[in-house]
Design a protein around this motif. Sequence first.
Motif, PDB file in Angstrom:
ATOM      1  N   THR A 100       0.841  -1.180   0.059  1.00 54.13           N
ATOM      2  CA  THR A 100       0.000  -0.120   0.081  1.00 54.13           C
ATOM      3  C   THR A 100       0.864   1.228  -0.012  1.00 54.13           C
ATOM      4  OG1 THR A 100      -0.079   0.302   2.428  1.00 54.13           O
ATOM      5  CG2 THR A 100      -1.811  -1.403   1.278  1.00 54.13           C
ATOM      6  N   ILE A 101       0.186   2.334  -0.197  1.00 57.19           N
ATOM      7  CA  ILE A 101       1.014   3.474  -0.268  1.00 57.19           C
ATOM      8  C   ILE A 101       1.409   3.701   0.933  1.00 57.19           C
ATOM      9  CG2 ILE A 101       0.844   6.116  -0.157  1.00 57.19           C
ATOM     10  CD1 ILE A 101      -1.268   5.543  -2.485  1.00 57.19           C
ATOM     11  N   GLU A 102       0.769   3.615   2.197  1.00 54.28           N
ATOM     12  CA  GLU A 102       1.250   3.705   3.359  1.00 54.28           C
ATOM     13  C   GLU A 102       2.411   2.902   3.843  1.00 54.28           C
ATOM     14  OE1 GLU A 102      -1.931   3.292   2.640  1.00 54.28           O
ATOM     15  OE2 GLU A 102      -2.628   5.316   2.960  1.00 54.28           O
ATOM     16  N   ASP A 103       2.194   1.528   3.461  1.00 51.07           N
ATOM     17  CA  ASP A 103       3.463   0.741   3.634  1.00 51.07           C
ATOM     18  C   ASP A 103       4.667   1.180   2.996  1.00 51.07           C
ATOM     19  OD1 ASP A 103       2.003  -1.164   5.109  1.00 51.07           O
ATOM     20  OD2 ASP A 103       1.419  -2.673   3.521  1.00 51.07           O
ATOM     21  N   PHE A 104       4.565   1.330   1.573  1.00 56.92           N
ATOM     22  CA  PHE A 104       5.718   2.026   0.780  1.00 56.92           C
ATOM     23  C   PHE A 104       6.326   3.103   1.538  1.00 56.92           C
ATOM     24  CE2 PHE A 104       7.926   4.207  -2.124  1.00 56.92           C
ATOM     25  CZ  PHE A 104       8.376   3.298  -2.942  1.00 56.92           C
ATOM     26  N   VAL A 105       5.600   3.895   1.933  1.00 63.07           N
ATOM     27  CA  VAL A 105       6.267   5.289   2.703  1.00 63.07           C
ATOM     28  C   VAL A 105       6.951   4.889   3.910  1.00 63.07           C
ATOM     29  CG1 VAL A 105       5.792   7.379   3.857  1.00 63.07           C
ATOM     30  CG2 VAL A 105       4.556   6.716   1.532  1.00 63.07           C
ATOM     31  N   ALA A 106       6.509   3.934   4.653  1.00 62.25           N
ATOM     32  CA  ALA A 106       6.947   3.551   6.170  1.00 62.25           C
ATOM     33  C   ALA A 106       8.295   2.536   5.695  1.00 62.25           C
ATOM     34  CB  ALA A 106       6.078   2.622   6.783  1.00 62.25           C
ATOM     35  N   THR A 107       8.192   1.952   4.660  1.00 65.59           N
ATOM     36  CA  THR A 107       9.468   1.125   4.370  1.00 65.59           C
ATOM     37  C   THR A 107      10.671   2.294   3.800  1.00 65.59           C
ATOM     38  OG1 THR A 107       8.188  -0.853   3.640  1.00 65.59           O
ATOM     39  CG2 THR A 107      10.514  -0.577   2.743  1.00 65.59           C
ATOM     40  N   PHE A 108      10.160   3.209   2.799  1.00 67.46           N
ATOM     41  CA  PHE A 108      11.019   4.202   2.477  1.00 67.46           C
ATOM     42  C   PHE A 108      11.654   4.763   3.699  1.00 67.46           C
ATOM     43  CE2 PHE A 108      12.107   8.437   0.804  1.00 67.46           C
ATOM     44  CZ  PHE A 108      12.509   8.261  -0.476  1.00 67.46           C
ATOM     45  N   LYS A 109      10.880   5.147   4.670  1.00 65.13           N
ATOM     46  CA  LYS A 109      11.324   6.177   5.585  1.00 65.13           C
ATOM     47  C   LYS A 109      12.626   5.049   6.447  1.00 65.13           C
ATOM     48  CE  LYS A 109       7.956   9.529   6.337  1.00 65.13           C
ATOM     49  NZ  LYS A 109       6.929   9.972   7.217  1.00 65.13           N
ATOM     50  N   ARG A 110      12.168   3.881   6.711  1.00 60.85           N
ATOM     51  CA  ARG A 110      12.837   3.022   7.331  1.00 60.85           C
ATOM     52  C   ARG A 110      14.308   2.625   6.572  1.00 60.85           C
ATOM     53  NH1 ARG A 110       8.379   0.380   8.596  1.00 60.85           N
ATOM     54  NH2 ARG A 110       8.557  -1.214   6.877  1.00 60.85           N
ATOM     55  N   SER A 111      14.164   2.617   5.471  1.00 63.48           N
ATOM     56  CA  SER A 111      15.408   2.372   4.457  1.00 63.48           C
ATOM     57  C   SER A 111      16.239   3.556   4.511  1.00 63.48           C
ATOM     58  CB  SER A 111      14.858   1.836   3.189  1.00 63.48           C
ATOM     59  OG  SER A 111      14.018   0.784   3.399  1.00 63.48           O
ATOM     60  N   LEU A 112      16.045   4.683   4.849  1.00 57.29           N
ATOM     61  CA  LEU A 112      16.896   5.939   4.748  1.00 57.29           C
ATOM     62  C   LEU A 112      17.931   5.787   5.354  1.00 57.29           C
ATOM     63  CD1 LEU A 112      14.327   8.844   4.716  1.00 57.29           C
ATOM     64  CD2 LEU A 112      15.679   8.217   2.671  1.00 57.29           C
ATOM     65  N   LEU A 113      19.245   6.144   4.734  1.00 54.17           N
ATOM     66  CA  LEU A 113      20.549   6.379   5.667  1.00 54.17           C
ATOM     67  C   LEU A 113      20.448   7.622   6.168  1.00 54.17           C
ATOM     68  CD1 LEU A 113      22.944   4.782   3.023  1.00 54.17           C
ATOM     69  CD2 LEU A 113      22.033   3.761   5.210  1.00 54.17           C
ATOM     70  N   ASN A 114      20.839   7.975   7.235  1.00 52.72           N
ATOM     71  CA  ASN A 114      21.208   9.314   7.974  1.00 52.72           C
ATOM     72  C   ASN A 114      22.451  10.007   7.204  1.00 52.72           C
ATOM     73  OD1 ASN A 114      19.318   8.848  10.013  1.00 52.72           O
ATOM     74  ND2 ASN A 114      20.823   7.812  11.019  1.00 52.72           N
ATOM     75  N   PRO A 115      21.989  11.304   6.784  1.00 53.27           N
ATOM     76  CA  PRO A 115      22.980  11.873   6.163  1.00 53.27           C
ATOM     77  C   PRO A 115      24.042  12.519   6.971  1.00 53.27           C
ATOM     78  CG  PRO A 115      21.017  13.223   6.054  1.00 53.27           C
ATOM     79  CD  PRO A 115      20.546  12.035   6.598  1.00 53.27           C
ATOM     80  N   VAL A 116      25.290  12.420   6.628  1.00 52.28           N
ATOM     81  CA  VAL A 116      26.248  12.919   7.422  1.00 52.28           C
ATOM     82  C   VAL A 116      26.691  14.229   6.790  1.00 52.28           C
ATOM     83  CG1 VAL A 116      28.893  12.517   8.283  1.00 52.28           C
ATOM     84  CG2 VAL A 116      27.213  10.681   7.941  1.00 52.28           C
ATOM     85  N   VAL A 117      26.729  14.478   5.648  1.00 53.70           N
ATOM     86  CA  VAL A 117      27.388  15.746   4.876  1.00 53.70           C
ATOM     87  C   VAL A 117      26.983  15.647   3.363  1.00 53.70           C
ATOM     88  CG1 VAL A 117      29.791  15.054   4.436  1.00 53.70           C
ATOM     89  CG2 VAL A 117      29.189  17.373   4.746  1.00 53.70           C
ATOM     90  N   GLN A 118      26.674  16.881   3.016  1.00 51.86           N
ATOM     91  CA  GLN A 118      26.285  16.947   1.559  1.00 51.86           C
ATOM     92  C   GLN A 118      26.988  18.064   1.040  1.00 51.86           C
ATOM     93  OE1 GLN A 118      22.084  16.216   0.616  1.00 51.86           O
ATOM     94  NE2 GLN A 118      21.968  14.984   2.365  1.00 51.86           N
ATOM     95  N   PHE A 119      27.767  17.944  -0.215  1.00 46.42           N
ATOM     96  CA  PHE A 119      28.603  19.324  -0.593  1.00 46.42           C
ATOM     97  C   PHE A 119      28.016  19.199  -2.297  1.00 46.42           C
ATOM     98  CE2 PHE A 119      31.548  18.128   2.936  1.00 46.42           C
ATOM     99  CZ  PHE A 119      31.624  19.161   3.480  1.00 46.42           C
ATOM    100  N   SER A 120      27.888  20.486  -2.629  1.00 46.27           N
ATOM    101  CA  SER A 120      27.734  20.613  -4.082  1.00 46.27           C
ATOM    102  C   SER A 120      28.433  21.947  -4.434  1.00 46.27           C
ATOM    103  CB  SER A 120      26.213  20.550  -4.332  1.00 46.27           C
ATOM    104  OG  SER A 120      25.934  21.055  -5.627  1.00 46.27           O
ATOM    105  N   VAL A 121      28.713  22.015  -5.647  1.00 48.46           N
ATOM    106  CA  VAL A 121      29.486  23.187  -6.229  1.00 48.46           C
ATOM    107  C   VAL A 121      28.145  24.243  -6.319  1.00 48.46           C
ATOM    108  CG1 VAL A 121      31.274  22.176  -7.551  1.00 48.46           C
ATOM    109  CG2 VAL A 121      29.035  22.459  -8.659  1.00 48.46           C
ATOM    110  N   ARG A 122      26.829  23.682  -6.246  1.00 51.97           N
ATOM    111  CA  ARG A 122      25.840  24.727  -6.439  1.00 51.97           C
ATOM    112  C   ARG A 122      25.652  25.549  -5.335  1.00 51.97           C
ATOM    113  NH1 ARG A 122      22.307  20.048  -8.860  1.00 51.97           N
ATOM    114  NH2 ARG A 122      23.540  18.869  -7.749  1.00 51.97           N
ATOM    115  N   ASP A 123      26.204  24.961  -4.067  1.00 53.55           N
ATOM    116  CA  ASP A 123      25.841  25.698  -2.614  1.00 53.55           C
ATOM    117  C   ASP A 123      26.901  26.983  -2.496  1.00 53.55           C
ATOM    118  OD1 ASP A 123      24.292  23.663  -2.263  1.00 53.55           O
ATOM    119  OD2 ASP A 123      25.844  22.376  -1.064  1.00 53.55           O
ATOM    120  N   ARG A 124      27.688  27.272  -3.595  1.00 57.79           N
ATOM    121  CA  ARG A 124      28.643  28.287  -3.576  1.00 57.79           C
ATOM    122  C   ARG A 124      27.909  29.701  -3.508  1.00 57.79           C
ATOM    123  NH1 ARG A 124      33.769  26.562  -6.942  1.00 57.79           N
ATOM    124  NH2 ARG A 124      34.152  24.591  -6.051  1.00 57.79           N
TER     125      ARG A 124
END
Length: 122
Positions: A98-122
């Motif tokens: 279901t949509i609810e199951d998919f979203v819950a699985t999606f959230k459980r599967s997320l890795l915690n971001p440590v750092v994100q860099f981009s040249v677009r952030d300048r």
Amino acid sequence: MPFAAITYDVKSGFEKEITEVFRGFRRVRSSVVEDDTGRPEATILSTAVFIRDATLVRVIEYEGDLDAVARFMANQPGVREFEERIAPYLSRPRSTATIEDFVATFKRSLLNPVVQFSVRDR
């Protein structure tokens, strides 16, 4: 632009078969994620998938609301088809019926971001 990384627990030794499942993936119909009224909530900018042994990671670059991205993906025919095709290669089943199951699985599967860099952030 933020990134999200989603993990899949897969069986080792099936890298070739899993790669084929991803090669057959039907892309989403639009990169723009809209709410029920048609108002844009997010944009999916790019995706990439990486595999080694029993670890598979999908990286999504997006703008906007990540929850909206998850709900949008849950409704895509290609994503539904993909979830069925990847199931035999998972070491831990994913509840995405279901949509609810998919979203819950999606959230459980997320890795915690440590750092994100981009040249677009300048």
